[in-house]
Structure formats: C-alpha cells, structure tokens
Design a protein around this motif. Structure first.
Motif, PDB file in Angstrom:
ATOM      1  N   HIS A 133       0.832  -1.203   0.000  1.00 32.80           N
ATOM      2  CA  HIS A 133       0.000   0.000   0.000  1.00 32.80           C
ATOM      3  C   HIS A 133       0.869   1.257   0.000  1.00 32.80           C
ATOM      4  N   MET A 134       1.930   1.253   0.811  1.00 32.06           N
ATOM      5  CA  MET A 134       2.823   2.398   0.894  1.00 32.06           C
ATOM      6  C   MET A 134       3.520   2.639  -0.447  1.00 32.06           C
ATOM      7  N   PHE A 135       4.068   1.585  -1.047  1.00 27.66           N
ATOM      8  CA  PHE A 135       4.791   1.748  -2.313  1.00 27.66           C
ATOM      9  C   PHE A 135       3.874   2.196  -3.448  1.00 27.66           C
ATOM     10  N   VAL A 136       2.676   1.620  -3.524  1.00 30.84           N
ATOM     11  CA  VAL A 136       1.729   2.010  -4.573  1.00 30.84           C
ATOM     12  C   VAL A 136       1.384   3.492  -4.437  1.00 30.84           C
ATOM     13  N   ASN A 137       1.096   3.923  -3.218  1.00 29.84           N
ATOM     14  CA  ASN A 137       0.708   5.317  -3.010  1.00 29.84           C
ATOM     15  C   ASN A 137       1.877   6.278  -3.145  1.00 29.84           C
ATOM     16  N   PHE A 138       3.087   5.853  -2.783  1.00 31.34           N
ATOM     17  CA  PHE A 138       4.277   6.683  -3.038  1.00 31.34           C
ATOM     18  C   PHE A 138       4.452   6.883  -4.540  1.00 31.34           C
ATOM     19  N   LYS A 139       4.274   5.797  -5.309  1.00 31.15           N
ATOM     20  CA  LYS A 139       4.421   5.880  -6.767  1.00 31.15           C
ATOM     21  C   LYS A 139       3.408   6.855  -7.356  1.00 31.15           C
ATOM     22  N   ILE A 140       2.147   6.709  -6.955  1.00 36.12           N
ATOM     23  CA  ILE A 140       1.100   7.606  -7.454  1.00 36.12           C
ATOM     24  C   ILE A 140       1.408   9.049  -7.058  1.00 36.12           C
ATOM     25  N   GLY A 141       1.813   9.263  -5.810  1.00 35.70           N
ATOM     26  CA  GLY A 141       2.122  10.610  -5.339  1.00 35.70           C
ATOM     27  C   GLY A 141       3.288  11.238  -6.078  1.00 35.70           C
ATOM     28  N   LEU A 142       4.347  10.464  -6.292  1.00 31.53           N
ATOM     29  CA  LEU A 142       5.517  10.997  -7.000  1.00 31.53           C
ATOM     30  C   LEU A 142       5.207  11.292  -8.461  1.00 31.53           C
ATOM     31  N   LEU A 143       4.434  10.403  -9.111  1.00 36.21           N
ATOM     32  CA  LEU A 143       4.040  10.659 -10.502  1.00 36.21           C
ATOM     33  C   LEU A 143       3.157  11.905 -10.598  1.00 36.21           C
ATOM     34  N   THR A 144       2.297  12.094  -9.603  1.00 35.73           N
ATOM     35  CA  THR A 144       1.444  13.280  -9.576  1.00 35.73           C
ATOM     36  C   THR A 144       2.274  14.541  -9.410  1.00 35.73           C
ATOM     37  N   LEU A 145       3.263  14.504  -8.516  1.00 41.07           N
ATOM     38  CA  LEU A 145       4.154  15.657  -8.341  1.00 41.07           C
ATOM     39  C   LEU A 145       4.935  15.956  -9.619  1.00 41.07           C
ATOM     40  N   LEU A 146       5.463  14.901 -10.248  1.00 45.49           N
ATOM     41  CA  LEU A 146       6.211  15.067 -11.495  1.00 45.49           C
ATOM     42  C   LEU A 146       5.331  15.698 -12.573  1.00 45.49           C
ATOM     43  N   THR A 147       4.108  15.209 -12.682  1.00 41.42           N
ATOM     44  CA  THR A 147       3.172  15.759 -13.662  1.00 41.42           C
ATOM     45  C   THR A 147       2.880  17.223 -13.362  1.00 41.42           C
ATOM     46  N   GLY A 148       2.705  17.553 -12.083  1.00 38.35           N
ATOM     47  CA  GLY A 148       2.462  18.936 -11.700  1.00 38.35           C
ATOM     48  C   GLY A 148       3.613  19.846 -12.081  1.00 38.35           C
ATOM     49  N   PHE A 149       4.836  19.397 -11.840  1.00 44.33           N
ATOM     50  CA  PHE A 149       6.008  20.188 -12.224  1.00 44.33           C
ATOM     51  C   PHE A 149       6.083  20.371 -13.735  1.00 44.33           C
ATOM     52  N   LYS A 150       5.711  19.308 -14.483  1.00 39.97           N
ATOM     53  CA  LYS A 150       5.704  19.428 -15.942  1.00 39.97           C
ATOM     54  C   LYS A 150       4.705  20.490 -16.390  1.00 39.97           C
ATOM     55  N   PHE A 151       3.525  20.522 -15.779  1.00 37.37           N
ATOM     56  CA  PHE A 151       2.537  21.529 -16.132  1.00 37.37           C
ATOM     57  C   PHE A 151       3.030  22.936 -15.799  1.00 37.37           C
ATOM     58  N   ILE A 152       3.689  23.081 -14.654  1.00 38.28           N
ATOM     59  CA  ILE A 152       4.229  24.394 -14.281  1.00 38.28           C
ATOM     60  C   ILE A 152       5.277  24.842 -15.290  1.00 38.28           C
ATOM     61  N   ILE A 153       6.193  23.935 -15.629  1.00 38.22           N
ATOM     62  CA  ILE A 153       7.244  24.273 -16.597  1.00 38.22           C
ATOM     63  C   ILE A 153       6.620  24.578 -17.958  1.00 38.22           C
ATOM     64  N   HIS A 154       5.621  23.772 -18.365  1.00 35.74           N
ATOM     65  CA  HIS A 154       4.952  24.006 -19.645  1.00 35.74           C
ATOM     66  C   HIS A 154       4.246  25.372 -19.641  1.00 35.74           C
ATOM     67  N   GLY A 155       3.692  25.769 -18.497  1.00 31.05           N
ATOM     68  CA  GLY A 155       3.045  27.072 -18.405  1.00 31.05           C
ATOM     69  C   GLY A 155       4.032  28.213 -18.595  1.00 31.05           C
ATOM     70  N   ILE A 156       5.257  28.014 -18.134  1.00 26.54           N
ATOM     71  CA  ILE A 156       6.295  29.053 -18.265  1.00 26.54           C
ATOM     72  C   ILE A 156       6.929  28.996 -19.651  1.00 26.54           C
ATOM     73  N   ILE A 157       7.218  27.785 -20.120  1.00 30.55           N
ATOM     74  CA  ILE A 157       7.866  27.590 -21.426  1.00 30.55           C
ATOM     75  C   ILE A 157       6.981  26.638 -22.239  1.00 30.55           C
ATOM     76  N   PRO A 158       6.024  27.168 -22.994  1.00 27.66           N
ATOM     77  CA  PRO A 158       5.070  26.322 -23.722  1.00 27.66           C
ATOM     78  C   PRO A 158       5.708  25.341 -24.705  1.00 27.66           C
ATOM     79  N   ALA A 159       6.918  25.597 -25.154  1.00 32.91           N
ATOM     80  CA  ALA A 159       7.566  24.686 -26.103  1.00 32.91           C
ATOM     81  C   ALA A 159       7.956  23.355 -25.461  1.00 32.91           C
ATOM     82  N   LEU A 160       8.012  23.305 -24.146  1.00 27.84           N
ATOM     83  CA  LEU A 160       8.391  22.067 -23.455  1.00 27.84           C
ATOM     84  C   LEU A 160       7.149  21.268 -23.061  1.00 27.84           C
TER      85      LEU A 160
END
Length: 70
Positions: A31-58
């Motif tokens: 349960h811990m590993f599954v939820n860590f994976k989901i949480g980390l992927l969600t954080l990574l996706t969030g950072f990608k959206f932030i970077i994309h908002g600043i630099i739309p080419a990425l």
C-alpha cells in the motif's frame, strides 16, 4: 497548535488502518509503495505543467504520448 494524542486515538487509527488495508487487499508495504508511486508521478506531472506554463515549447505531447500512466 498542540494536539493531545492519547493511546485510544492511536488504537482507533491503527484499527481503521488495518480495516482499510483489508478492504483494498494489500499489505502495509505494498500500500505504501503504490501510493508513493502515485504521489511521486502526480508531483512530477504537476512540475511538468508548471514548466509548460512558463515555457510552452516544453512538454507539448499528450499524456499518452509521454507514456504517463497514473
């Protein structure tokens, strides 16, 4: 703010946690590993959206094209 945590609250929390793990049919570590994976992927996706908002080419591709499987 200081919270008073007594043994009764901890016992209830442990009981509720065990019940939840039984409901989802997972061990604590699974349960811990599954939820860590989901949480980390969600954080990574969030950072990608932030970077994309600043630099739309990425990160222009869709989720499927980026192999993002949440």
């Amino acid at each position: 703010m200081i919270y008073n945590v007594n043994s009764l609250n901890i016992k209830i929390m442990i009981k509720n946690s065990k019940n939840h793990l039984s409901e989802v049919n997972e061990t604590y570590l699974k349960h811990m590993f599954v939820n860590f994976k989901i949480g980390l992927l969600t954080l990574l996706t969030g950072f990608k959206f932030i970077i994309h908002g600043i630099i739309p080419a990425l990160f222009k591709k869709s989720d499927k094209e980026n192999n993002l499987n949440l």
